[in-house]
Write an enzyme that holds these catalytic residues in place. Structure first.
Site, short mmCIF file in Angstrom:
data_model
loop_
_atom_site.label_atom_id
_atom_site.label_comp_id
_atom_site.label_asym_id
_atom_site.label_seq_id
_atom_site.Cartn_x
_atom_site.Cartn_y
_atom_site.Cartn_z
N ASP A 150 69.01 49.61 73.07
CA ASP A 150 69.86 49.77 74.24
C ASP A 150 70.83 48.61 74.36
O ASP A 150 70.62 47.55 73.79
CB ASP A 150 68.99 49.78 75.50
CG ASP A 150 68.30 51.10 75.68
OD1 ASP A 150 68.63 52.05 74.94
OD2 ASP A 150 67.42 51.18 76.56
N LYS A 184 73.84 53.33 76.62
CA LYS A 184 74.56 54.34 77.41
C LYS A 184 75.57 53.65 78.29
O LYS A 184 75.32 52.59 78.83
CB LYS A 184 73.57 55.09 78.29
CG LYS A 184 72.68 55.99 77.49
CD LYS A 184 71.52 56.44 78.34
CE LYS A 184 70.24 56.12 77.61
NZ LYS A 184 69.06 56.34 78.40
N MET A 199 68.79 49.12 89.17
CA MET A 199 70.10 49.80 89.10
C MET A 199 70.74 49.97 90.47
O MET A 199 71.41 50.96 90.72
CB MET A 199 69.94 51.18 88.44
CG MET A 199 69.49 51.09 86.99
SD MET A 199 69.28 52.68 86.20
CE MET A 199 67.57 53.04 86.58
N1 SAH Z 1 63.30 49.81 81.34
C1 SAH Z 1 63.94 48.72 82.03
C2 SAH Z 1 64.81 49.18 83.17
C3 SAH Z 1 66.03 49.95 82.75
S1 SAH Z 1 67.03 50.40 84.11
C4 SAH Z 1 62.88 47.75 82.52
O1 SAH Z 1 61.69 48.06 82.46
O2 SAH Z 1 63.24 46.65 82.96
C5 SAH Z 1 68.24 49.11 84.10
C6 SAH Z 1 68.07 48.21 85.31
O3 SAH Z 1 67.02 47.29 85.07
C7 SAH Z 1 69.26 47.34 85.61
O4 SAH Z 1 70.24 48.05 86.35
C8 SAH Z 1 68.63 46.24 86.44
O5 SAH Z 1 68.38 46.66 87.76
C9 SAH Z 1 67.30 46.09 85.76
N2 SAH Z 1 67.30 45.00 84.76
C10 SAH Z 1 67.03 45.10 83.46
N3 SAH Z 1 67.10 43.90 82.87
C11 SAH Z 1 67.41 43.01 83.83
C12 SAH Z 1 67.61 41.61 83.86
N4 SAH Z 1 67.50 40.86 82.77
N5 SAH Z 1 67.91 41.03 85.05
C13 SAH Z 1 68.02 41.77 86.16
N6 SAH Z 1 67.84 43.08 86.19
C14 SAH Z 1 67.54 43.71 85.03
#
Ligand code: SAH
Length: 502
Positions: free
Chosen positions: A257, A279, A392
């Site tokens: 991703d 995406k 998100m």
């Molecule tokens: N599968 C991922 C989430 C994917 S959805 C997980 O378990 O973390 C994507 C969202 O995850 C982003 O919009 C944000 O809200 C959050 N996110 C992912 N990585 C992040 C990071 N390093 N810092 C802050 N938010 C993060």
């Protein structure tokens, strides 16, 4: 950008057996250099007016040659390499210049600018060598890293490398195709082989390897491709699991991703094919179908596929859908959990998600779009003494605030909004629910950011430990609020009811 303090370097391991190497200098540094060169089989010539005792003994024993006197360029005549190890800057310079003129590689000890090659810190385990360089910019760091690796790699690596080197021909014959060979190695290393060597049971180790190398040993499983759905964590490579790391090292293809950090990708096997299938807003459906097709296609071609996702694959990661697709096509899979953004952001912001005094439960919520918000159980979300971790949600903060307060959440509930959690550029913005959209806009918070809302968020002020402290309403603004994709929207004027409550 590179400069003379840390030039870009091309690493190589030189075979110096029987080749002349000139060491200029007769002190302790020269002695260390000479003895390392002798170990590599070089013909060592030491040029200096006088030699310290050990060097003198070596010269007397005929193990090194001694050129007495001050350096002269003719000393370089037979040399392939030269090391200037004197404490006389002028002499070191002369050696460097004479080497340059003759195209002979010269290292001037502790002088990056004068050196045309550098000697790395290294770890040796038999034929296995690890060389570490900081480009000369921070040799101490390379040395510290070396110490760590020394501690981690026991001597079984030397025995293993020796054993495998001895069977190299048979190994190549048994698995002519590099992919199959790599998988066989991975299987061997995962098995008991190294354990035997570690316990000094060399004969058993040899017997085991022999059995593996016998023609006709069936390894059907090794040729069938498979997919590992792997959580890459939030960005800091240190938060990968060992299992994820091992799979990254064995992968033929990595479909990752956009959210997966570069530091994590850098840990992948060098010749693994890296494909970004990230995406962008708006093309979710088509991209998801393409991801399914790619995974299936690569696995069917017998490849080891790692489907690498930010955070955890089963938390807002569409991992379930991807497994359903694999299952429907009969492709083998496994799942490796990762540290999801809520856990990582909380940890790196100093916010315990639950706390005996403040919150007894945690909800993971996505606030991706208006439709996803409509599907949420607002009365439940608005309850006190619980923590919401909102994924998100950057573009939806205003709606979030309005609905939560409308359903009874106290406008004074603390929040911590964590942008780029666990990464070097992490920022944490704190405040109260009432001022959430305004604060996010003021500090121009961008995606990826995770919202932690609840009583526990107030603890960020005292418990923070990573990066700069949290930004609050009185913190100066460092980033322009010019609109950008995925940036918090400006908050409309607060509703009158909220004004009263605040
Ligand atoms: N599968 C991922 C989430 C994917 S959805 C997980 O378990 O973390 C994507 C969202 O995850 C982003 O919009 C944000 O809200 C959050 N996110 C992912 N990585 C992040 C990071 N390093 N810092 C802050 N938010 C993060």
């Amino acid at each position: 950008m590179s400069n003379d303090n840390a030039p870009p370097l091309y690493p190589l391991f030189a075979d110096l057996r029987g080749r002349t190497v000139l060491v200029v200098g007769g002190g302790a540094v020269a002695r260390r250099k000479a003895s390392a060169l002798l170990q590599a089989g070089a013909r060592v010539v030491v040029g200096a007016p006088a030699l310290e005792p050990e060097l003198r003994a070596l010269a007397q024993a005929g193990r090194i040659a001694h050129l007495p006197g001050r350096f002269q360029p003719a000393w370089l005549d037979d040399a392939w390499l030269a090391i200037a190890a004197t404490d006389d800057d002028a002499v070191n310079r002369e050696v460097a210049a004479a080497g340059q003129a003759r195209r002979i590689w010269v290292n001037v000890v502790d002088d990056v600018a004068l050196s045309r090659f550098q000697v790395p810190a290294r770890i040796e385990r038999g034929p296995l060598q690890i060389a570490i360089s900081s480009g000369g910019g921070a040799p101490m760091l390379a040395r510290l890293l070396r110490e760590r690796l020394e501690a981690q790699l026991d001597d079984s690596w030397a025995a293993l490398a020796t054993l495998l080197a001895r069977q190299r021909g048979r190994i190549r014959e048994r698995w002519p195709e590099p992919g199959a060979r790599r998988r066989a190695f991975a299987r061997l290393l995962a098995g008991p082989l190294q354990g035997f060597l570690r316990r000094g049971r060399h004969r058993e180790a040899e017997r085991l390897l022999d059995a593996e190398l016998a023609p006709g040993t069936g390894n059907a499983a090794a040729t069938a491709g498979s997919v590992a759905l792997v959580g890459a964590g939030p960005g800091d490579p240190g938060l990968l699991t060992l299992r994820a790391l091992r799979l990254l090292n064995e992968a033929d293809v990595i479909l990752h991703d956009r959210l997966v950090g570069e530091g994590v990708l850098a840990l992948a096997r060098r010749d693994a094919e890296l494909v970004c299938v990230g995406k962008r807003a708006g093309d979710h459906g088509t991209t998801q179908a393409r991801i399914h097709a790619l995974m299936i296609e690569h696995a069917r071609a017998g490849r080891r596929v790692v489907r690498l996702k930010g955070g955890d694959p089963f938390v807002f990661g569409r991992g379930g859908e991807e497994l359903e697709a694999l299952r429907a096509h009969g492709v083998d899979y496994e799942v490796v959990p990762g540290i999801t953004a809520a856990l990582a952001c909380a940890a790196y912001a100093g916010v315990p998600l639950t706390h005996r005094d403040h919150a007894q439960s945690l909800r993971l919520v996505t606030a991706h779009c208006a439709a996803s918000l409509d599907g949420l159980d607002w009365p439940a979300l608005a309850q006190e003494r619980q923590t919401l971790a909102v994924y998100m949600g950057v573009a939806m903060l205003d709606t979030l605030r309005t609905r939560l307060i409308r359903h009874g959440r106290d406008p004074a509930t603390p929040f911590a909004l964590v942008e780029n959690g666990s990464r070097p550029d992490q920022r944490v913005v704190v405040g109260t629910l009432h001022e959430l959209p305004a604060q996010a806009h003021r500090h121009a918070v961008r995606s990826p950011a995770l919202l932690i809302l609840g009583e526990v968020a107030a603890l960020a002020d005292t418990l923070h430990w990573f990066g700069d402290g949290p930004l609050s309403a009185d913190s100066p603004v460092h980033r322009s609020t010019a609109p950008q994709a995925g940036t918090a929207k400006p908050a409309p004027a607060p509703e009158p009811a909220l004004e009263r409550a605040a």
